[in-house]
Scaffold this active site. Structure first.
Site, PDB file in Angstrom:
ATOM      1  N   HIS A 138      -2.633  -4.767   5.444  1.00 27.74           N
ATOM      2  CA  HIS A 138      -3.502  -3.907   6.263  1.00 27.74           C
ATOM      3  C   HIS A 138      -3.269  -4.206   7.754  1.00 27.74           C
ATOM      4  O   HIS A 138      -3.139  -3.292   8.566  1.00 27.74           O
ATOM      5  CB  HIS A 138      -4.985  -4.192   5.984  1.00 27.74           C
ATOM      6  CG  HIS A 138      -5.485  -3.725   4.653  1.00 27.74           C
ATOM      7  ND1 HIS A 138      -6.205  -4.525   3.814  1.00 27.74           N
ATOM      8  CD2 HIS A 138      -5.384  -2.519   4.024  1.00 27.74           C
ATOM      9  CE1 HIS A 138      -6.542  -3.849   2.724  1.00 27.74           C
ATOM     10  NE2 HIS A 138      -6.042  -2.621   2.822  1.00 27.74           N
ATOM     11  N   LYS A 165     -15.216   1.644  -6.343  1.00 24.20           N
ATOM     12  CA  LYS A 165     -14.393   0.587  -6.934  1.00 24.20           C
ATOM     13  C   LYS A 165     -15.163  -0.726  -7.146  1.00 24.20           C
ATOM     14  O   LYS A 165     -14.549  -1.746  -7.403  1.00 24.20           O
ATOM     15  CB  LYS A 165     -13.188   0.314  -6.038  1.00 24.20           C
ATOM     16  CG  LYS A 165     -12.228   1.483  -5.939  1.00 24.20           C
ATOM     17  CD  LYS A 165     -11.069   1.155  -5.018  1.00 24.20           C
ATOM     18  CE  LYS A 165     -10.060   2.279  -4.944  1.00 24.20           C
ATOM     19  NZ  LYS A 165      -9.049   2.019  -3.912  1.00 24.20           N
ATOM     20  N   ARG A 177       3.165   1.953   0.355  1.00 18.83           N
ATOM     21  CA  ARG A 177       4.037   0.871  -0.139  1.00 18.83           C
ATOM     22  C   ARG A 177       5.213   1.384  -0.948  1.00 18.83           C
ATOM     23  O   ARG A 177       6.236   0.740  -1.037  1.00 18.83           O
ATOM     24  CB  ARG A 177       3.219  -0.102  -1.003  1.00 18.83           C
ATOM     25  CG  ARG A 177       2.312  -0.997  -0.199  1.00 18.83           C
ATOM     26  CD  ARG A 177       1.287  -1.664  -1.065  1.00 18.83           C
ATOM     27  NE  ARG A 177       0.420  -0.665  -1.673  1.00 18.83           N
ATOM     28  CZ  ARG A 177      -0.825  -0.889  -2.063  1.00 18.83           C
ATOM     29  NH1 ARG A 177      -1.345  -2.094  -1.938  1.00 18.83           N
ATOM     30  NH2 ARG A 177      -1.555   0.071  -2.573  1.00 18.83           N
ATOM     31  N   SER A 223      -5.010  -5.289  -2.204  1.00 19.40           N
ATOM     32  CA  SER A 223      -6.299  -6.011  -2.281  1.00 19.40           C
ATOM     33  C   SER A 223      -6.659  -6.323  -3.729  1.00 19.40           C
ATOM     34  O   SER A 223      -7.167  -7.399  -4.041  1.00 19.40           O
ATOM     35  CB  SER A 223      -7.413  -5.181  -1.647  1.00 19.40           C
ATOM     36  OG  SER A 223      -7.193  -5.041  -0.271  1.00 19.40           O
TER      37      SER A 223
HETATM   38  O1  PNS Z   1      -8.316   1.421   0.576  1.00 23.96           O
HETATM   39  P1  PNS Z   1      -8.474   2.608  -0.328  1.00 23.96           P
HETATM   40  O2  PNS Z   1      -9.526   2.318  -1.372  1.00 23.96           O
HETATM   41  O3  PNS Z   1      -7.179   3.056  -0.908  1.00 23.96           O
HETATM   42  O4  PNS Z   1      -9.027   3.807   0.589  1.00 23.96           O
HETATM   43  C1  PNS Z   1      -9.388   5.055   0.034  1.00 23.96           C
HETATM   44  C2  PNS Z   1     -10.094   5.942   1.090  1.00 23.96           C
HETATM   45  C3  PNS Z   1     -11.255   5.205   1.723  1.00 23.96           C
HETATM   46  C4  PNS Z   1      -9.115   6.316   2.151  1.00 23.96           C
HETATM   47  C5  PNS Z   1     -10.569   7.239   0.377  1.00 23.96           C
HETATM   48  O5  PNS Z   1     -11.240   6.892  -0.801  1.00 23.96           O
HETATM   49  C6  PNS Z   1     -11.474   8.089   1.250  1.00 23.96           C
HETATM   50  O6  PNS Z   1     -11.059   8.639   2.230  1.00 23.96           O
HETATM   51  N1  PNS Z   1     -12.770   8.168   0.851  1.00 23.96           N
HETATM   52  C7  PNS Z   1     -13.768   8.908   1.576  1.00 23.96           C
HETATM   53  C8  PNS Z   1     -14.327  10.080   0.759  1.00 23.96           C
HETATM   54  C9  PNS Z   1     -13.497  11.318   0.993  1.00 23.96           C
HETATM   55  O7  PNS Z   1     -13.362  11.809   2.086  1.00 23.96           O
HETATM   56  N2  PNS Z   1     -12.934  11.821  -0.123  1.00 23.96           N
HETATM   57  C10 PNS Z   1     -12.019  12.935  -0.101  1.00 23.96           C
HETATM   58  C11 PNS Z   1     -10.633  12.407   0.241  1.00 23.96           C
HETATM   59  S1  PNS Z   1      -9.388  13.480  -0.218  1.00 23.96           S
END
Ligand code: PNS
Length: 181
Positions: free
Chosen positions: A26, A50, A99, A137
């Site tokens: 990150h 999660k 990645r 993570s």
């Molecule tokens: O670190 P992660 O868990 O891969 O991050 C995922 C994240 C936070 C980027 C994604 O879950 C997100 O943007 N969530 C917010 C809710 C949202 O806007 N959902 C629609 C996305 S297409």
């Protein structure tokens, strides 16, 4: 200049994630994004489905500490839709680290969905640095839970927090058959 104008003038990128915990992978992406944009808003997702190991507050504090040397990086906590935060922050770009192929597939879907929800909001993918491409993570949590070393995957400070939390998790799970990770 009004606050609104200032926001429009600066090129702000949103860098969202769960950061459970924040890893060296990150940090690499944040450092590189901070070189590309005037301002980077690291957005820590509060209501992650999660079941995070660390509270939203803990994850924000951890990220703030890890990123405090980066003067154009700000850490915020968010819940709800990312596109709404983007509107609030005046961000027209989302940055995500990628990645490999599996990440790219999932990230492309999210990028297109965000652009659908908020036309004009674009996503920039930064390829993870090769020496950090194995870090996730979820794997850091799994290794710590199983008593392995997370050195070289997270900072020493975060490693201590992860190892402490792993011990708590093991204790919590000792008398249940709940999935730990
Ligand atoms: O670190 P992660 O868990 O891969 O991050 C995922 C994240 C936070 C980027 C994604 O879950 C997100 O943007 N969530 C917010 C809710 C949202 O806007 N959902 C629609 C996305 S297409």
């Amino acid at each position: 200049m009004s606050e609104k104008k200032q926001k429009e003038w600066r090129r702000t990128a949103l860098l969202p994630g769960s950061f459970d915990p924040v890893t060296l992978g990150h940090l690499d992406i944040v450092i590189r994004a901070a070189r590309l944009f005037d301002q980077v808003v690291v957005a820590v997702l509060e209501n992650s489905s999660k079941h995070p190991w660390f509270s939203a507050e803990g994850r924000v504090l951890m990220a703030q500490r890890e990123m405090r040397a980066l003067k154009n990086v700000r850490v915020v906590r968010f819940s709800g839709l990312l596109v709404e935060l983007a509107a609030e922050e005046g961000a027209k770009v989302v940055v995500r680290g990628v990645r490999g192929g599996a990440d790219l597939e999932y990230e492309t879907l999210m990028a297109r969905m965000n652009a659908h929800l908020r036309p004009g909001l674009d996503t920039v993918f930064l390829p993870s640095s090769p020496h950090l491409s194995h870090i996730a993570s979820r794997l850091v949590r799994e290794i710590a839970y199983l008593g392995g070393s997370v050195k070289g995957l997270v900072s020493d400070k975060v490693a201590l927090a992860v190892e402490t939390r792993a011990g708590e998790k093991r204790a919590e799970d000792a008398f249940t058959d709940r999935g730990a990770i």
